[in-house]
Design a protein around this motif. Sequence first.
Motif, PDB file in Angstrom:
ATOM      1  N   ASP A   1      -4.026   4.681 -11.369  1.00  9.72           N
ATOM      2  CA  ASP A   1      -4.381   3.334 -10.936  1.00  9.72           C
ATOM      3  C   ASP A   1      -3.084   2.543 -10.860  1.00  9.72           C
ATOM      4  O   ASP A   1      -2.478   2.225 -11.886  1.00  9.72           O
ATOM      5  N   THR A   2      -2.659   2.222  -9.658  1.00  7.70           N
ATOM      6  CA  THR A   2      -1.328   1.646  -9.430  1.00  7.70           C
ATOM      7  C   THR A   2      -1.314   0.162  -9.781  1.00  7.70           C
ATOM      8  O   THR A   2      -1.176  -0.706  -8.906  1.00  7.70           O
ATOM      9  N   VAL A   3      -1.427  -0.142 -11.056  1.00 11.69           N
ATOM     10  CA  VAL A   3      -1.481  -1.529 -11.520  1.00 11.69           C
ATOM     11  C   VAL A   3      -0.065  -2.095 -11.524  1.00 11.69           C
ATOM     12  O   VAL A   3       0.739  -1.769 -12.391  1.00 11.69           O
ATOM     13  N   LEU A   4       0.243  -2.944 -10.557  1.00 16.64           N
ATOM     14  CA  LEU A   4       1.577  -3.530 -10.447  1.00 16.64           C
ATOM     15  C   LEU A   4       1.644  -4.921 -11.051  1.00 16.64           C
ATOM     16  O   LEU A   4       2.708  -5.375 -11.463  1.00 16.64           O
ATOM     17  N   GLY A   5       0.521  -5.602 -11.088  1.00 21.51           N
ATOM     18  CA  GLY A   5       0.480  -6.952 -11.651  1.00 21.51           C
ATOM     19  C   GLY A   5      -0.937  -7.330 -11.989  1.00 21.51           C
ATOM     20  O   GLY A   5      -1.894  -6.660 -11.570  1.00 21.51           O
ATOM     21  N   SER A   6      -1.094  -8.379 -12.756  1.00 21.36           N
ATOM     22  CA  SER A   6      -2.420  -8.875 -13.076  1.00 21.36           C
ATOM     23  C   SER A   6      -3.040  -9.496 -11.830  1.00 21.36           C
ATOM     24  O   SER A   6      -2.367  -9.714 -10.816  1.00 21.36           O
ATOM     25  N   GLY A   7      -4.335  -9.793 -11.899  1.00 20.19           N
ATOM     26  CA  GLY A   7      -5.003 -10.430 -10.781  1.00 20.19           C
ATOM     27  C   GLY A   7      -4.399 -11.770 -10.423  1.00 20.19           C
ATOM     28  O   GLY A   7      -4.516 -12.240  -9.285  1.00 20.19           O
ATOM     29  N   ARG A   8      -3.711 -12.397 -11.376  1.00 18.18           N
ATOM     30  CA  ARG A   8      -3.065 -13.690 -11.124  1.00 18.18           C
ATOM     31  C   ARG A   8      -1.577 -13.538 -10.827  1.00 18.18           C
ATOM     32  O   ARG A   8      -0.850 -14.521 -10.759  1.00 18.18           O
TER      33      ARG A   8
ATOM     34  N   ILE B   1       6.360   3.190 -11.468  1.00 16.48           N
ATOM     35  CA  ILE B   1       5.314   4.196 -11.263  1.00 16.48           C
ATOM     36  C   ILE B   1       5.666   5.223 -10.192  1.00 16.48           C
ATOM     37  O   ILE B   1       4.925   6.193 -10.008  1.00 16.48           O
ATOM     38  N   SER B   2       6.785   5.055  -9.497  1.00 15.55           N
ATOM     39  CA  SER B   2       7.064   5.887  -8.324  1.00 15.55           C
ATOM     40  C   SER B   2       7.116   7.377  -8.643  1.00 15.55           C
ATOM     41  O   SER B   2       6.713   8.203  -7.812  1.00 15.55           O
ATOM     42  N   SER B   3       7.561   7.738  -9.839  1.00 17.65           N
ATOM     43  CA  SER B   3       7.665   9.162 -10.180  1.00 17.65           C
ATOM     44  C   SER B   3       6.313   9.805 -10.426  1.00 17.65           C
ATOM     45  O   SER B   3       6.208  11.037 -10.492  1.00 17.65           O
ATOM     46  N   LEU B   4       5.261   8.987 -10.561  1.00 16.03           N
ATOM     47  CA  LEU B   4       3.930   9.520 -10.868  1.00 16.03           C
ATOM     48  C   LEU B   4       3.072   9.719  -9.629  1.00 16.03           C
ATOM     49  O   LEU B   4       2.072  10.444  -9.685  1.00 16.03           O
ATOM     50  N   ILE B   5       3.441   9.096  -8.520  1.00 14.08           N
ATOM     51  CA  ILE B   5       2.603   9.181  -7.315  1.00 14.08           C
ATOM     52  C   ILE B   5       2.444  10.622  -6.858  1.00 14.08           C
ATOM     53  O   ILE B   5       1.338  11.070  -6.520  1.00 14.08           O
ATOM     54  N   GLY B   6       3.538  11.378  -6.864  1.00  9.84           N
ATOM     55  CA  GLY B   6       3.482  12.759  -6.413  1.00  9.84           C
ATOM     56  C   GLY B   6       2.729  13.688  -7.347  1.00  9.84           C
ATOM     57  O   GLY B   6       2.416  14.821  -6.962  1.00  9.84           O
ATOM     58  N   LEU B   7       2.418  13.222  -8.549  1.00  7.54           N
ATOM     59  CA  LEU B   7       1.653  14.026  -9.505  1.00  7.54           C
ATOM     60  C   LEU B   7       0.160  13.737  -9.444  1.00  7.54           C
ATOM     61  O   LEU B   7      -0.633  14.413 -10.085  1.00  7.54           O
TER      62      LEU B   7
ATOM     63  N   VAL C   1      -4.823   8.314  -6.118  1.00 11.50           N
ATOM     64  CA  VAL C   1      -4.158   7.036  -6.337  1.00 11.50           C
ATOM     65  C   VAL C   1      -5.124   5.940  -5.887  1.00 11.50           C
ATOM     66  O   VAL C   1      -5.747   6.058  -4.828  1.00 11.50           O
ATOM     67  N   THR C   2      -5.256   4.865  -6.684  1.00 16.72           N
ATOM     68  CA  THR C   2      -6.288   3.868  -6.400  1.00 16.72           C
ATOM     69  C   THR C   2      -5.717   2.448  -6.279  1.00 16.72           C
ATOM     70  O   THR C   2      -6.033   1.573  -7.083  1.00 16.72           O
ATOM     71  N   PRO C   3      -4.904   2.161  -5.274  1.00 15.39           N
ATOM     72  CA  PRO C   3      -4.370   0.804  -5.127  1.00 15.39           C
ATOM     73  C   PRO C   3      -5.412  -0.150  -4.546  1.00 15.39           C
ATOM     74  O   PRO C   3      -6.272   0.250  -3.755  1.00 15.39           O
ATOM     75  N   ASN C   4      -5.328  -1.432  -4.938  1.00 18.05           N
ATOM     76  CA  ASN C   4      -6.082  -2.439  -4.205  1.00 18.05           C
ATOM     77  C   ASN C   4      -5.238  -2.860  -2.997  1.00 18.05           C
ATOM     78  O   ASN C   4      -4.125  -2.353  -2.777  1.00 18.05           O
ATOM     79  N   LEU C   5      -5.752  -3.776  -2.202  1.00 20.35           N
ATOM     80  CA  LEU C   5      -5.044  -4.137  -0.970  1.00 20.35           C
ATOM     81  C   LEU C   5      -3.643  -4.704  -1.219  1.00 20.35           C
ATOM     82  O   LEU C   5      -2.682  -4.281  -0.565  1.00 20.35           O
TER      83      LEU C   5
ATOM     84  N   GLN D   1       4.116  10.998  -0.258  1.00 20.38           N
ATOM     85  CA  GLN D   1       4.828  11.080  -1.529  1.00 20.38           C
ATOM     86  C   GLN D   1       4.281  12.189  -2.430  1.00 20.38           C
ATOM     87  O   GLN D   1       4.842  12.468  -3.482  1.00 20.38           O
ATOM     88  N   GLY D   2       3.157  12.793  -2.028  1.00 12.45           N
ATOM     89  CA  GLY D   2       2.588  13.897  -2.792  1.00 12.45           C
ATOM     90  C   GLY D   2       1.216  13.649  -3.358  1.00 12.45           C
ATOM     91  O   GLY D   2       0.594  14.571  -3.903  1.00 12.45           O
ATOM     92  N   ALA D   3       0.712  12.415  -3.276  1.00  6.07           N
ATOM     93  CA  ALA D   3      -0.651  12.154  -3.737  1.00  6.07           C
ATOM     94  C   ALA D   3      -1.635  12.944  -2.881  1.00  6.07           C
ATOM     95  O   ALA D   3      -1.479  13.039  -1.666  1.00  6.07           O
ATOM     96  N   GLU D   4      -2.670  13.502  -3.509  1.00  3.36           N
ATOM     97  CA  GLU D   4      -3.632  14.310  -2.761  1.00  3.36           C
ATOM     98  C   GLU D   4      -4.706  13.452  -2.099  1.00  3.36           C
ATOM     99  O   GLU D   4      -5.223  13.807  -1.029  1.00  3.36           O
ATOM    100  N   ASN D   5      -5.068  12.337  -2.747  1.00  7.46           N
ATOM    101  CA  ASN D   5      -6.102  11.445  -2.240  1.00  7.46           C
ATOM    102  C   ASN D   5      -5.704  10.009  -2.550  1.00  7.46           C
ATOM    103  O   ASN D   5      -5.042   9.744  -3.564  1.00  7.46           O
ATOM    104  N   VAL D   6      -6.121   9.078  -1.690  1.00  6.57           N
ATOM    105  CA  VAL D   6      -5.852   7.659  -1.895  1.00  6.57           C
ATOM    106  C   VAL D   6      -7.149   6.889  -1.659  1.00  6.57           C
ATOM    107  O   VAL D   6      -7.803   7.073  -0.622  1.00  6.57           O
ATOM    108  N   LEU D   7      -7.526   6.064  -2.609  1.00  8.20           N
ATOM    109  CA  LEU D   7      -8.663   5.159  -2.446  1.00  8.20           C
ATOM    110  C   LEU D   7      -8.120   3.741  -2.416  1.00  8.20           C
ATOM    111  O   LEU D   7      -7.658   3.220  -3.432  1.00  8.20           O
ATOM    112  N   VAL D   8      -8.142   3.112  -1.234  1.00 13.42           N
ATOM    113  CA  VAL D   8      -7.687   1.732  -1.101  1.00 13.42           C
ATOM    114  C   VAL D   8      -8.896   0.829  -1.324  1.00 13.42           C
ATOM    115  O   VAL D   8      -9.859   0.859  -0.551  1.00 13.42           O
ATOM    116  N   LYS D   9      -8.832   0.028  -2.392  1.00 13.65           N
ATOM    117  CA  LYS D   9      -9.957  -0.806  -2.794  1.00 13.65           C
ATOM    118  C   LYS D   9      -9.898  -2.151  -2.065  1.00 13.65           C
ATOM    119  O   LYS D   9      -8.859  -2.800  -2.041  1.00 13.65           O
TER     120      LYS D   9
END
Length: 274
Positions: free
Chosen positions: A116-123, A136-142, A146-150, A173-181
């Motif tokens: 879950d690519t949490v980069l910042g709080s909702g605010r 988090i960049s080193s984890l994307i390929g693992l 990956v579940t980023p919001n918009l 980058q190596g992620a197998e699936n991406v769910l854009v929320k």
Amino acid sequence: MTDISKEKSRKCVLVFSGLDPSGGAGIAADIEAIGAVGAHALPVVTALTVQDNDTVFAVNPVDASVLAYQARVLIRKIPVSAVKIGIVGNRENADAIGGVIAELREELPELPVVLDTVLGSGRGFALADGTPEYAISSLIGLATLVTPNLPEAKRLYPLSDDIGMQAEYLLAQGAENVLVKGGHGSADGSVINCWFSGTGMKQWKWQRLTGEFHGTGCTLASAIAGYLAQGFAMEEALCDGQKWCQRALADAFSIARGQKIPGRQRCPDRHMEI
């Protein structure tokens, strides 16, 4: 000696996430969601945050060596069926988590990893030292998923506003699936979540519920990880995870003014209608 194979048991999800003292997001949300869908969380705290149900005031990453020590003690004894990653706190922690995943995949090459690519709080408060995207960049390929919001998808690939191109970047980058929320999309009465993989794209459309919610992304990613740990196929885990998360949001409750807490304690009904 007791034969554990004859005892009631649950599949385990190794969780790396921050501690939210309001209990709405982070490791508290992960534990509740994973337990509610039928798996068991093994929680490793990556950061101590200072926050309430609306605002993050500070993030204090734990020491990477402590994080790694906790995880390795667990995996030496307890079988892990999936990994879920929330905020990492800094790049050192991300690298430590990557090392643990590499060890696990020596025996389980297909081990599901949900990032879950949490980069910042909702605010908008940054949830990692330095640049969260770098942390988090080193984890994307693992990641299996990956579940980023918009906003996160845009930050991870700022060269385009097209979510398809943003997802393609993460897949490259190596992620197998991406769910854009789509929860941060236009308020037209619906939320559209888009799943991208090497075989194409699928959408789910959900009713936009009234109010603001704390820990929605954590709740959804952890539910999906819980289902993957139990052997669900990716599409099935995505579909059931979203159904369950929508029900949790419909059952949300207030602890103070501001964002509501998802009702994650409800047991899942895989045949429920939303």
